[in-house]
Design a protein around this motif. Structure first.
Motif, PDB file in Angstrom:
ATOM      1  N   TYR A 255       0.802  -1.215   0.000  1.00 57.88           N
ATOM      2  CA  TYR A 255       0.000   0.000   0.000  1.00 57.88           C
ATOM      3  C   TYR A 255       0.842   1.275   0.000  1.00 57.88           C
ATOM      4  N   GLY A 256       0.197   2.310  -0.562  1.00 60.76           N
ATOM      5  CA  GLY A 256       0.722   3.665  -0.438  1.00 60.76           C
ATOM      6  C   GLY A 256      -0.075   4.435   0.586  1.00 60.76           C
ATOM      7  N   SER A 257      -1.267   3.913   0.881  1.00 57.20           N
ATOM      8  CA  SER A 257      -2.119   4.479   1.931  1.00 57.20           C
ATOM      9  C   SER A 257      -2.879   3.345   2.589  1.00 57.20           C
ATOM     10  N   SER A 258      -3.219   3.548   3.844  1.00 56.20           N
ATOM     11  CA  SER A 258      -4.001   2.548   4.577  1.00 56.20           C
ATOM     12  C   SER A 258      -4.835   3.288   5.615  1.00 56.20           C
ATOM     13  N   LEU A 259      -6.008   3.716   5.195  1.00 55.85           N
ATOM     14  CA  LEU A 259      -6.854   4.539   6.061  1.00 55.85           C
ATOM     15  C   LEU A 259      -7.684   3.710   7.035  1.00 55.85           C
ATOM     16  N   THR A 260      -7.579   2.391   6.927  1.00 60.30           N
ATOM     17  CA  THR A 260      -8.341   1.520   7.826  1.00 60.30           C
ATOM     18  C   THR A 260      -7.433   0.785   8.810  1.00 60.30           C
ATOM     19  N   GLY A 261      -6.203   1.275   8.966  1.00 56.91           N
ATOM     20  CA  GLY A 261      -5.285   0.668   9.930  1.00 56.91           C
ATOM     21  C   GLY A 261      -5.714   0.931  11.363  1.00 56.91           C
ATOM     22  N   ILE A 262      -4.836   0.657  12.284  1.00 53.71           N
ATOM     23  CA  ILE A 262      -5.153   0.820  13.710  1.00 53.71           C
ATOM     24  C   ILE A 262      -5.050   2.292  14.093  1.00 53.71           C
ATOM     25  N   TRP A 263      -6.054   2.779  14.813  1.00 51.52           N
ATOM     26  CA  TRP A 263      -6.044   4.168  15.289  1.00 51.52           C
ATOM     27  C   TRP A 263      -5.115   4.254  16.497  1.00 51.52           C
ATOM     28  N   LYS A 264      -3.933   4.828  16.279  1.00 52.24           N
ATOM     29  CA  LYS A 264      -2.957   4.958  17.367  1.00 52.24           C
ATOM     30  C   LYS A 264      -1.888   5.963  16.972  1.00 52.24           C
ATOM     31  N   ASN A 265      -1.370   6.661  17.946  1.00 43.43           N
ATOM     32  CA  ASN A 265      -0.324   7.645  17.714  1.00 43.43           C
ATOM     33  C   ASN A 265       1.035   6.946  17.791  1.00 43.43           C
ATOM     34  N   GLU A 266       1.310   6.165  16.760  1.00 43.19           N
ATOM     35  CA  GLU A 266       2.533   5.372  16.738  1.00 43.19           C
ATOM     36  C   GLU A 266       3.037   5.249  15.308  1.00 43.19           C
ATOM     37  N   LEU A 267       4.310   5.496  15.098  1.00 37.99           N
ATOM     38  CA  LEU A 267       4.916   5.384  13.779  1.00 37.99           C
ATOM     39  C   LEU A 267       5.109   3.901  13.458  1.00 37.99           C
ATOM     40  N   SER A 270       1.144  -0.548  10.843  1.00 34.60           N
ATOM     41  CA  SER A 270      -0.250  -0.869  11.136  1.00 34.60           C
ATOM     42  C   SER A 270      -1.093   0.361  11.478  1.00 34.60           C
ATOM     43  N   SER A 271      -0.480   1.532  11.612  1.00 32.69           N
ATOM     44  CA  SER A 271      -1.225   2.753  11.927  1.00 32.69           C
ATOM     45  C   SER A 271      -1.972   3.269  10.697  1.00 32.69           C
ATOM     46  N   ILE A 272      -2.994   4.072  10.921  1.00 29.35           N
ATOM     47  CA  ILE A 272      -3.663   4.764   9.820  1.00 29.35           C
ATOM     48  C   ILE A 272      -2.643   5.681   9.156  1.00 29.35           C
ATOM     49  N   CYS A 273      -2.503   5.560   7.848  1.00 30.61           N
ATOM     50  CA  CYS A 273      -1.459   6.372   7.228  1.00 30.61           C
ATOM     51  C   CYS A 273      -1.757   6.706   5.775  1.00 30.61           C
ATOM     52  N   TRP A 274      -1.136   7.776   5.331  1.00 29.86           N
ATOM     53  CA  TRP A 274      -1.057   8.205   3.938  1.00 29.86           C
ATOM     54  C   TRP A 274       0.428   8.475   3.727  1.00 29.86           C
TER      55      TRP A 274
END
Length: 296
Positions: A255-267, A270-274
């Motif tokens: 993926y280049g984006s994963s907006l359904t990952g885990i909601w967490k403030n962690e780099l 598995s985190s929500i990311c773009w």
């Protein structure tokens, strides 16, 4: 038992004493039998009436409770419709500063589907199809759940792949993705075309137009043409190994984006990311939402 004893004694006297109906004992027995029958009938109907009254009272109580519950449900729905985004949190000019409105629209065979419309952002008229802001809803769901949708429209939710297909299969749509990180930095990405294929293509991302926006770059186009994956329908292992959510993952980089990952403030992967949200890949996102609008 008493009535049976009276009947037995009456038959005995009639058969063995040659007595007729005027025999004093038979007359007394008949009177006693009549008295017991009358008393039993009165008792029966008194208890029957009492039971019926109890049932009627119970039914009235149930009806009253149902009316109360129905009233509370209507009040809750009215409250959500008037203020569907009340639990959203945002800073600056980012997500949550618009005016979402909850309505009902026909989609496919469903005559009334709840629908959240954003009327202020980007000239309004946007149907919100995914929203996340506090991690209250788990997005690591099954294929069937992503197909049908989950969560509560107006809160954290996924609208559903089948509704997305039904909406975009004939009418041209565009897409807007809003994002905000845990530092309050808001950015967006827009695409002038968006369409989801049917279930037979695994709801592939069949149309995705030209990118524009304020992110550092386009992190969704690499997913164009890919089918949707979930942890129980994961051809490439992306959902299970890295993303922990459902998305249009593709073979190789996933993926280049994963907006359904885990909601967490962690780099983390598995985190929500773009990926191109900022100069730091996998910057965790606090608030994301996807919105689509018919192209005029």
């Amino acid at each position: 038992m008493i009535c049976l004893w009276i009947l037995t004694l009456s038959v005995f006297l009639t058969g063995h004493a040659g007595a007729d109906d005027t025999h004093p004992i038979l007359v007394a027995l008949n009177d006693l039998d009549h008295s017991f029958t009358t008393m039993f009938t009165q008792q029966f109907f008194r208890h029957k009436n009492a039971i019926e009254q109890r049932i009627a009272t119970l039914m009235n109580s149930i009806d009253s409770n149902l009316l109360e519950v129905s009233s509370q449900i209507r009040e809750a729905l009215d409250e959500v419709q008037q203020n569907p985004g009340k639990n959203q949190s945002s800073t600056g000019d980012g997500i949550g500063k618009g005016s979402p409105v909850l309505q009902f629209i026909p989609i496919g065979s469903e005559p009334r589907m709840p629908a959240l419309f954003e009327q202020d952002r980007f000239e309004g008229g946007w149907l919100v199809v995914m929203q996340r802001y506090d991690g209250s809803v788990n997005f690591n769901r099954t294929w069937a759940e992503y197909r049908d949708g989950f969560g509560m429209v107006g809160q954290e939710f996924w609208y559903g792949l089948e509704p997305l297909h039904q909406l975009t299969k004939k009418t041209p749509y565009e897409l807007a993705v809003e994002m905000e990180d845990f530092e309050g930095n808001y950015k967006y990405a827009r695409y002038d075309k968006f369409a989801v294929g049917p279930a037979g293509t695994r709801y592939a991302l069949v149309e995705l137009g030209t990118y524009s926006g304020t992110t550092l770059g386009d992190s969704l186009t690499p997913h164009k043409g890919a089918g949707f994956s979930t942890y129980d329908y994961d051809d490439f292992g992306c959902s299970n190994k890295y993303a922990k959510g459902g998305w249009w993952y593709y073979k190789g980089s996933c993926y280049g984006s994963s907006l359904t990952g885990i909601w967490k403030n962690e780099l983390a992967y598995s985190s929500i990311c773009w990926m191109k949200f900022s100069s730091v890949s996998n910057t965790p996102l606090k608030f994301v939402r996807m919105m689509i609008r018919p192209i005029e």
